[in-house]
Each structure stands twice: as C-alpha cells, then as structure tokens.
Design a protein around this motif. Structure first.
Motif, short mmCIF file in Angstrom:
data_model
loop_
_atom_site.label_atom_id
_atom_site.label_comp_id
_atom_site.label_asym_id
_atom_site.label_seq_id
_atom_site.Cartn_x
_atom_site.Cartn_y
_atom_site.Cartn_z
N GLU A 1 0.84 -1.21 0.00
CA GLU A 1 0.00 0.00 0.00
C GLU A 1 0.86 1.25 0.00
O GLU A 1 0.54 2.23 -0.67
CB GLU A 1 -0.92 0.01 1.22
N LEU A 2 1.96 1.23 0.76
CA LEU A 2 2.86 2.38 0.82
C LEU A 2 3.71 2.52 -0.44
O LEU A 2 3.96 3.62 -0.92
CB LEU A 2 3.80 2.27 2.02
N TYR A 3 4.20 1.39 -0.94
CA TYR A 3 5.11 1.37 -2.08
C TYR A 3 4.58 0.39 -3.12
O TYR A 3 5.09 -0.73 -3.23
CB TYR A 3 6.52 0.94 -1.65
N PRO A 4 3.59 0.77 -3.90
CA PRO A 4 3.01 -0.17 -4.88
C PRO A 4 4.06 -0.65 -5.88
O PRO A 4 4.84 0.12 -6.40
CB PRO A 4 1.94 0.65 -5.59
N ARG A 5 4.08 -1.97 -6.07
CA ARG A 5 4.99 -2.59 -7.04
C ARG A 5 4.19 -3.55 -7.89
O ARG A 5 3.02 -3.39 -8.09
CB ARG A 5 6.13 -3.30 -6.31
N SER A 6 4.83 -4.61 -8.26
CA SER A 6 4.18 -5.54 -9.17
C SER A 6 3.34 -6.60 -8.47
O SER A 6 2.91 -7.54 -9.09
CB SER A 6 5.24 -6.22 -10.03
N GLY A 7 3.14 -6.48 -7.18
CA GLY A 7 2.30 -7.46 -6.47
C GLY A 7 3.10 -8.61 -5.92
O GLY A 7 4.32 -8.61 -5.91
N ARG A 8 2.41 -9.61 -5.48
CA ARG A 8 3.04 -10.74 -4.78
C ARG A 8 3.83 -11.64 -5.70
O ARG A 8 4.75 -12.30 -5.27
CB ARG A 8 1.96 -11.58 -4.09
N LYS A 9 3.46 -11.75 -6.93
CA LYS A 9 4.11 -12.67 -7.88
C LYS A 9 4.04 -14.09 -7.35
O LYS A 9 4.98 -14.87 -7.48
CB LYS A 9 5.57 -12.29 -8.11
N GLY A 10 2.97 -14.44 -6.70
CA GLY A 10 2.84 -15.77 -6.12
C GLY A 10 3.71 -15.92 -4.90
O GLY A 10 4.29 -14.97 -4.41
N ALA A 11 3.81 -17.12 -4.39
CA ALA A 11 4.57 -17.36 -3.17
C ALA A 11 6.06 -17.44 -3.44
O ALA A 11 6.86 -17.46 -2.52
CB ALA A 11 4.10 -18.65 -2.52
N MET A 12 6.48 -17.50 -4.71
CA MET A 12 7.89 -17.75 -5.01
C MET A 12 8.69 -16.53 -5.42
O MET A 12 9.87 -16.64 -5.69
CB MET A 12 7.99 -18.80 -6.14
N GLY A 13 8.09 -15.35 -5.48
CA GLY A 13 8.89 -14.23 -5.95
C GLY A 13 8.52 -12.92 -5.33
O GLY A 13 7.56 -12.81 -4.58
N GLY A 14 9.27 -11.89 -5.65
CA GLY A 14 8.97 -10.54 -5.25
C GLY A 14 9.27 -10.23 -3.79
O GLY A 14 10.01 -10.93 -3.11
N GLU A 15 8.68 -9.14 -3.36
CA GLU A 15 8.94 -8.63 -2.02
C GLU A 15 8.47 -9.58 -0.92
O GLU A 15 9.10 -9.66 0.13
CB GLU A 15 8.23 -7.28 -1.84
N LEU A 16 7.39 -10.27 -1.12
CA LEU A 16 6.90 -11.19 -0.09
C LEU A 16 7.93 -12.29 0.17
O LEU A 16 8.25 -12.59 1.32
CB LEU A 16 5.56 -11.80 -0.49
N ALA A 17 8.49 -12.85 -0.89
CA ALA A 17 9.50 -13.90 -0.73
C ALA A 17 10.74 -13.34 -0.03
O ALA A 17 11.36 -14.02 0.78
CB ALA A 17 9.87 -14.49 -2.09
N LYS A 18 11.10 -12.11 -0.34
CA LYS A 18 12.26 -11.47 0.28
C LYS A 18 12.04 -11.33 1.80
O LYS A 18 12.93 -11.64 2.59
CB LYS A 18 12.47 -10.11 -0.37
N LEU A 19 10.85 -10.90 2.19
CA LEU A 19 10.52 -10.77 3.60
C LEU A 19 10.51 -12.12 4.29
O LEU A 19 11.07 -12.28 5.39
CB LEU A 19 9.17 -10.08 3.76
N GLN A 20 9.91 -13.12 3.66
CA GLN A 20 9.85 -14.46 4.25
C GLN A 20 11.25 -15.07 4.39
O GLN A 20 11.55 -15.70 5.40
CB GLN A 20 8.94 -15.36 3.42
N LYS A 21 12.09 -14.86 3.40
CA LYS A 21 13.46 -15.40 3.44
C LYS A 21 14.25 -14.75 4.57
O LYS A 21 14.96 -15.43 5.32
CB LYS A 21 14.15 -15.16 2.10
#
Length: 135
Positions: free
Chosen positions: A76-96
């Motif tokens: 919401e603060l920094y819109p990007r390309s979305g989750r890209k599923g469970a295997m990519g993007g910012e969400l994966a970076k945070l989880q890793k």
C-alpha cells in the motif's frame, strides 16, 4: 484539562511512530533497524515502527499471516508488481529474511551443521546473563 490530555496523547503517538524515537527510545529498536538494513528491507521501517515491532525476539515469533499483513501494508505504501505468487517478489524477500533470522548461524554437532537462531532473537535477560564486563 481534557483537551490538554488529548493533545499530549496525540503527541506521544506521533513520537512513537518516528523512526528516530524507535531507534533511540526503545531498548532493542536499533537492532531491528540494523536487521532491516542488513536484509535490504529498510523500506519496511515505517511499518515496523507503526506496529511497534521493536525487538527481533518478537519479529522472530511472527507467523506467516503476520508477515503477509506487513507485506500488504508495504504494498500500500510502495506499490509494485504485487506478490508474484509465493515464489517471488517482495513477499519472498521478507519471508526469506524472517527464516534466516530464525536460523542464521550454523552450529557444528558431530559433523552435522545445525541451524541456530540469530543471537539477537534471544530475550535481553538471557543475553545479559552471558555478559562479562572486562577491566
């Protein structure tokens, strides 16, 4: 009297949401900010400050749903390309980064390398038990 109290409470909320207060006004806040820098997640700083995630012990205990909520707020603060599923993007970076926080340093045991949590995730009271002042 009520107006003064309301103003003081608003000012306290504003101060608590300030990253410099987070770093200097909370005992472990600087370690959280350091960890965010180390993991290249510094853009999450305002979100961690907002949620008072001021201890790596607490951050290490976050559940998957909590990480997803933090990610959604980040998007919401920094819109990007979305989750890209469970295997990519910012969400994966945070989880890793969260997984590495839990098992950062390898420990050797009979030839096996066992994961050991980051020292900074231990309660401060335990960490201080091992503290030795040098003269």
């Amino acid at each position: 009297g009520t107006r003064v109290l309301k103003t003081v409470l608003q000012e306290m909320r504003r101060l608590r949401s300030d990253p410099s207060y987070f770093e200097q006004g909370t005992p472990m806040g600087s370690e959280v900010l350091e960890w965010l820098q180390e993991t290249n997640l510094h853009s999450y700083t305002p979100i961690f400050v907002h949620h008072h995630l001021d201890s790596l012990e607490y951050v290490a205990g976050l559940e998957k749903a909590n990480l997803l909520q933090l990610f959604d707020e980040h998007e919401e603060l920094y819109p990007r390309s979305g989750r890209k599923g469970a295997m990519g993007g910012e969400l994966a970076k945070l989880q890793k980064a969260h997984r590495k926080l839990l098992c950062k340093t390898p420990a050797r045991f009979y030839g096996w390398v066992l994961p050991r949590p980051d020292e900074r995730t231990r309660p401060l009271s335990e960490r201080l038990e091992n503290y030795r002042d040098t003269e």
